[in-house]
Design a protein around this motif. Structure first.
Motif, PDB file in Angstrom:
ATOM      1  N   MET A 287       0.838  -1.195   0.000  1.00  0.00           N
ATOM      2  CA  MET A 287       0.000   0.000   0.000  1.00  0.00           C
ATOM      3  C   MET A 287       0.880   1.255   0.000  1.00  0.00           C
ATOM      4  SD  MET A 287      -2.791  -1.262   2.860  1.00  0.00           S
ATOM      5  CE  MET A 287      -3.744   0.265   2.779  1.00  0.00           C
ATOM      6  N   PRO A 288       0.404   2.337  -0.587  1.00  0.00           N
ATOM      7  CA  PRO A 288       1.194   3.576  -0.584  1.00  0.00           C
ATOM      8  C   PRO A 288       1.314   4.158   0.817  1.00  0.00           C
ATOM      9  CG  PRO A 288      -1.013   3.979  -1.447  1.00  0.00           C
ATOM     10  CD  PRO A 288      -0.878   2.486  -1.298  1.00  0.00           C
ATOM     11  N   VAL A 289       2.364   4.931   1.009  1.00  0.00           N
ATOM     12  CA  VAL A 289       2.584   5.585   2.291  1.00  0.00           C
ATOM     13  C   VAL A 289       1.541   6.681   2.477  1.00  0.00           C
ATOM     14  CG1 VAL A 289       4.222   6.949   3.642  1.00  0.00           C
ATOM     15  CG2 VAL A 289       5.045   5.087   2.191  1.00  0.00           C
ATOM     16  N   ALA A 290       1.008   6.756   3.674  1.00  0.00           N
ATOM     17  CA  ALA A 290      -0.014   7.765   3.961  1.00  0.00           C
ATOM     18  C   ALA A 290       0.553   9.171   3.788  1.00  0.00           C
ATOM     19  CB  ALA A 290      -0.541   7.578   5.387  1.00  0.00           C
ATOM     20  N   GLU A 291      -0.228  10.029   3.200  1.00  0.00           N
ATOM     21  CA  GLU A 291       0.198  11.394   2.957  1.00  0.00           C
ATOM     22  C   GLU A 291       0.527  12.084   4.282  1.00  0.00           C
ATOM     23  OE1 GLU A 291      -1.447  15.445   0.716  1.00  0.00           O
ATOM     24  OE2 GLU A 291      -2.558  13.539   0.570  1.00  0.00           O
ATOM     25  N   GLY A 292       1.644  12.805   4.279  1.00  0.00           N
ATOM     26  CA  GLY A 292       2.061  13.539   5.468  1.00  0.00           C
ATOM     27  C   GLY A 292       2.916  12.741   6.435  1.00  0.00           C
ATOM     28  N   SER A 293       3.214  11.490   6.116  1.00  0.00           N
ATOM     29  CA  SER A 293       4.018  10.654   7.018  1.00  0.00           C
ATOM     30  C   SER A 293       5.466  11.147   7.083  1.00  0.00           C
ATOM     31  CB  SER A 293       4.016   9.199   6.538  1.00  0.00           C
ATOM     32  OG  SER A 293       2.733   8.648   6.544  1.00  0.00           O
ATOM     33  N   VAL A 294       6.073  10.987   8.246  1.00  0.00           N
ATOM     34  CA  VAL A 294       7.517  11.197   8.375  1.00  0.00           C
ATOM     35  C   VAL A 294       8.198   9.977   7.772  1.00  0.00           C
ATOM     36  CG1 VAL A 294       9.435  11.477   9.980  1.00  0.00           C
ATOM     37  CG2 VAL A 294       7.230  12.576  10.450  1.00  0.00           C
ATOM     38  N   LEU A 295       9.157  10.189   6.871  1.00  0.00           N
ATOM     39  CA  LEU A 295       9.758   9.091   6.129  1.00  0.00           C
ATOM     40  C   LEU A 295      11.195   8.826   6.581  1.00  0.00           C
ATOM     41  CD1 LEU A 295       8.574   9.999   2.507  1.00  0.00           C
ATOM     42  CD2 LEU A 295       7.380   8.637   4.242  1.00  0.00           C
ATOM     43  N   ASN A 296      11.596   7.557   6.468  1.00  0.00           N
ATOM     44  CA  ASN A 296      12.996   7.201   6.681  1.00  0.00           C
ATOM     45  C   ASN A 296      13.719   7.204   5.335  1.00  0.00           C
ATOM     46  OD1 ASN A 296      12.328   4.765   5.386  1.00  0.00           O
ATOM     47  ND2 ASN A 296      12.052   3.676   7.314  1.00  0.00           N
ATOM     48  N   GLU A 297      14.985   6.807   5.345  1.00  0.00           N
ATOM     49  CA  GLU A 297      15.775   6.815   4.111  1.00  0.00           C
ATOM     50  C   GLU A 297      15.247   5.861   3.052  1.00  0.00           C
ATOM     51  OE1 GLU A 297      20.076   7.876   6.217  1.00  0.00           O
ATOM     52  OE2 GLU A 297      19.598   5.804   5.639  1.00  0.00           O
ATOM     53  N   MET A 298      14.547   4.826   3.470  1.00  0.00           N
ATOM     54  CA  MET A 298      13.986   3.862   2.539  1.00  0.00           C
ATOM     55  C   MET A 298      12.707   4.371   1.887  1.00  0.00           C
ATOM     56  SD  MET A 298      16.018   1.231   2.507  1.00  0.00           S
ATOM     57  CE  MET A 298      15.015  -0.121   1.856  1.00  0.00           C
ATOM     58  N   GLY A 299      12.161   5.479   2.396  1.00  0.00           N
ATOM     59  CA  GLY A 299      10.937   6.025   1.845  1.00  0.00           C
ATOM     60  C   GLY A 299       9.674   5.493   2.478  1.00  0.00           C
ATOM     61  N   SER A 300       9.818   4.704   3.543  1.00  0.00           N
ATOM     62  CA  SER A 300       8.646   4.200   4.263  1.00  0.00           C
ATOM     63  C   SER A 300       8.385   5.077   5.482  1.00  0.00           C
ATOM     64  CB  SER A 300       8.840   2.736   4.684  1.00  0.00           C
ATOM     65  OG  SER A 300       9.986   2.576   5.493  1.00  0.00           O
ATOM     66  N   ALA A 301       7.165   4.995   5.987  1.00  0.00           N
ATOM     67  CA  ALA A 301       6.779   5.821   7.125  1.00  0.00           C
ATOM     68  C   ALA A 301       7.478   5.349   8.393  1.00  0.00           C
ATOM     69  CB  ALA A 301       5.263   5.766   7.313  1.00  0.00           C
ATOM     70  N   VAL A 302       7.871   6.299   9.215  1.00  0.00           N
ATOM     71  CA  VAL A 302       8.485   5.980  10.506  1.00  0.00           C
ATOM     72  C   VAL A 302       7.359   5.654  11.487  1.00  0.00           C
ATOM     73  CG1 VAL A 302       9.855   6.879  12.410  1.00  0.00           C
ATOM     74  CG2 VAL A 302      10.476   7.447  10.044  1.00  0.00           C
ATOM     75  N   GLU A 303       7.314   4.391  11.912  1.00  0.00           N
ATOM     76  CA  GLU A 303       6.270   3.933  12.827  1.00  0.00           C
ATOM     77  C   GLU A 303       6.939   3.171  13.977  1.00  0.00           C
ATOM     78  OE1 GLU A 303       2.578   2.400  11.154  1.00  0.00           O
ATOM     79  OE2 GLU A 303       3.395   2.689   9.135  1.00  0.00           O
ATOM     80  N   PRO A 304       7.127   3.809  15.117  1.00  0.00           N
ATOM     81  CA  PRO A 304       7.855   3.191  16.228  1.00  0.00           C
ATOM     82  C   PRO A 304       7.289   1.853  16.678  1.00  0.00           C
ATOM     83  CG  PRO A 304       7.568   5.532  16.613  1.00  0.00           C
ATOM     84  CD  PRO A 304       6.738   5.202  15.414  1.00  0.00           C
ATOM     85  N   ASP A 305       5.969   1.661  16.559  1.00  0.00           N
ATOM     86  CA  ASP A 305       5.362   0.416  17.013  1.00  0.00           C
ATOM     87  C   ASP A 305       5.789  -0.792  16.200  1.00  0.00           C
ATOM     88  OD1 ASP A 305       4.082   1.833  18.941  1.00  0.00           O
ATOM     89  OD2 ASP A 305       2.090   1.730  18.047  1.00  0.00           O
ATOM     90  N   SER A 306       6.519  -0.565  15.115  1.00  0.00           N
ATOM     91  CA  SER A 306       6.961  -1.697  14.286  1.00  0.00           C
ATOM     92  C   SER A 306       7.822  -2.670  15.078  1.00  0.00           C
ATOM     93  CB  SER A 306       7.731  -1.199  13.061  1.00  0.00           C
ATOM     94  OG  SER A 306       8.990  -0.651  13.422  1.00  0.00           O
ATOM     95  N   LEU A 307       8.567  -2.168  16.061  1.00  0.00           N
ATOM     96  CA  LEU A 307       9.433  -3.053  16.840  1.00  0.00           C
ATOM     97  C   LEU A 307       8.606  -4.085  17.589  1.00  0.00           C
ATOM     98  CD1 LEU A 307      12.209  -3.868  17.859  1.00  0.00           C
ATOM     99  CD2 LEU A 307      11.977  -2.146  19.665  1.00  0.00           C
TER     100      LEU A 307
END
Length: 412
Positions: A287-307
């Motif tokens: 799915m595309p990254v949600a508009e307005g997301s903070v992005l990392n170098e890979m271009g994906s959204a930074v989501e701390p809960d991923s851990l």
């Protein structure tokens, strides 16, 4: 909510890797691949972060942050520059790191193979060779003989699943450049197949997985033969893949990229989880990254809960204790990294509250370094490094991590 105390025996540390930090690792396969034409590497590693010379002050940085563990890798190419010929000075060097860590109150967590291997090994087919596992076991035994009695944890292989995982992300031209790099190396070395475990063409995925599996098992056996009580595992790169609606695509990716290794880890003492991002899938795919997301170098959204999500999934399949052997965020904006740390650790703690046994948390990485094919254009460190003087300068995230460790280490 402020971070709550973690268990008293929880391990807090930071990670580095030999080739990425040490510099001048000229007997390695990665060095060789950096210098062929064409090459998939953006630039050569050169002196990297000069960590081979500055290891003592780097240990001081780790201890100064109030951590209690140092995860580092031994460079096989330095220890065994020619097959069967072990360099006593290189062994002395890594033994000194082990002893230096212990002297500073840091538990040595040793990665036996963080991607790179000797040039001679790659020229013989690398992990695709019939006797590759035996060669790796011999090397592991040499390390154990020298300092295995003093290390706290052993990680046999770093992210053996990464090439297949990246195949879900990288465009086809990267695969073609990988083929051309390996072909150029084979021609230059005058061999039929020059193979490395972190520059892998799609045609070799299955054979590489088999070879790395044999190497892990043989390496673990060699380590356990010397010291049966030493906790041994391997680390796996795990994106927190979230399904929205029909989970067909997400589950196919999980089976392809993680399933084999998580099942293999069922017979280990722990499974290392290395998480940097979360991706979302629906029935049609990514799915595309949600508009307005903070992005990392890979271009994906930074989501701390991923851990927390990655740790839960790993334990669900492997059913052995989880060790977060790497976690971080690739970004030149340190304020993003600083803001990720506390909510990520809280997501980890929530997973632990739900019954997931977690050994510890190791942040990647101590300092900005050579990030493989991305060269020096990727930033994951808690310290910046001057490219000429090699001076390390702490970023605000270093102080924030130290603060969180202090808070999390308070008595319940």
């Amino acid at each position: 909510m402020p971070i709550r105390p973690f268990p008293a025996d929880f391990v807090w540390g930071v990670a580095t890797a030999g080739h990425q930090n040490e510099g001048d690792n000229s007997n390695s396969d990665t060095w060789y691949l950096e210098h062929v034409t064409p090459t998939i590497f953006r630039e050569p590693s050169g002196r990297a972060a000069n960590g081979y010379e500055l290891w003592e002050s780097d240990l001081d940085l780790i201890a100064g942050m109030g951590l209690d563990a140092d995860r580092f890798s031994v460079e096989w190419a330095r220890v065994e520059p020619e097959q069967g010929s072990y360099d006593s000075a290189a062994l002395d060097h890594y033994e000194a790191i082990v002893d230096g860590a212990l002297a500073r109150g840091l538990a040595p967590i040793v990665t036996f193979n963080h991607f790179t291997a000797p040039h001679w090994f790659a020229a013989r087919g690398g992990m695709l060779a019939a006797n590759a596992a035996d060669r790796f076991a011999d090397y592991a035994d040499a390390l154990m003989q020298r300092f295995g009695d003093r290390i706290a944890y052993a990680v046999t292989l770093n992210e053996p699943n990464l090439p297949r995982l990246l195949s879900w992300i990288v465009p086809e031209f990267v695969n073609q450049l990988t083929r051309e790099t390996l072909a150029a190396a084979s021609t230059k070395a005058g061999v039929e197949r020059y193979r490395s475990s972190n520059v892998v063409q799609p045609e070799d995925y299955d054979a590489m997985e088999e070879g790395l599996t044999r190497a892990h098992l043989a390496g673990k056996a060699a380590i356990k033969a010397r010291r049966s009580d030493l906790p041994v595992g391997l680390s796996i790169a795990i994106i927190d893949d979230v399904a929205h609606g029909e989970p067909t695509v997400r589950d196919r990716k999980r089976a392809e990229c993680y399933g084999h290794w998580l099942k293999l880890a069922r017979d280990d003492d722990f499974v290392g989880v290395q998480n940097y991002e979360r991706l979302h899938y629906d029935a049609d795919g990514l799915m595309p990254v949600a508009e307005g997301s903070v992005l990392n170098e890979m271009g994906s959204a930074v989501e701390p809960d991923s851990l927390g999500g990655a740790v839960r999934y790993a334990y669900e399949v492997a059913q052995v204790p989880v060790f977060v052997t790497e976690h971080g965020v690739g970004t030149a904006d340190d304020s993003v990294r600083l803001g990720v740390l506390e909510p990520a650790l809280q997501s980890l703690q929530e997973a632990m509250d739900d019954g997931v046994p977690v050994v510890g948390y190791i942040h990647w990485t101590l300092m900005d370094n050579f990030e493989w094919i991305a060269g020096f254009g990727s930033f994951l460190g808690l310290h910046s490094v001057d490219r000429e003087s090699f001076e390390r300068t702490p970023k605000p995230s270093a102080a924030e991590y130290a603060r969180l460790v202090r808070a999390a280490s308070q008595s319940v």
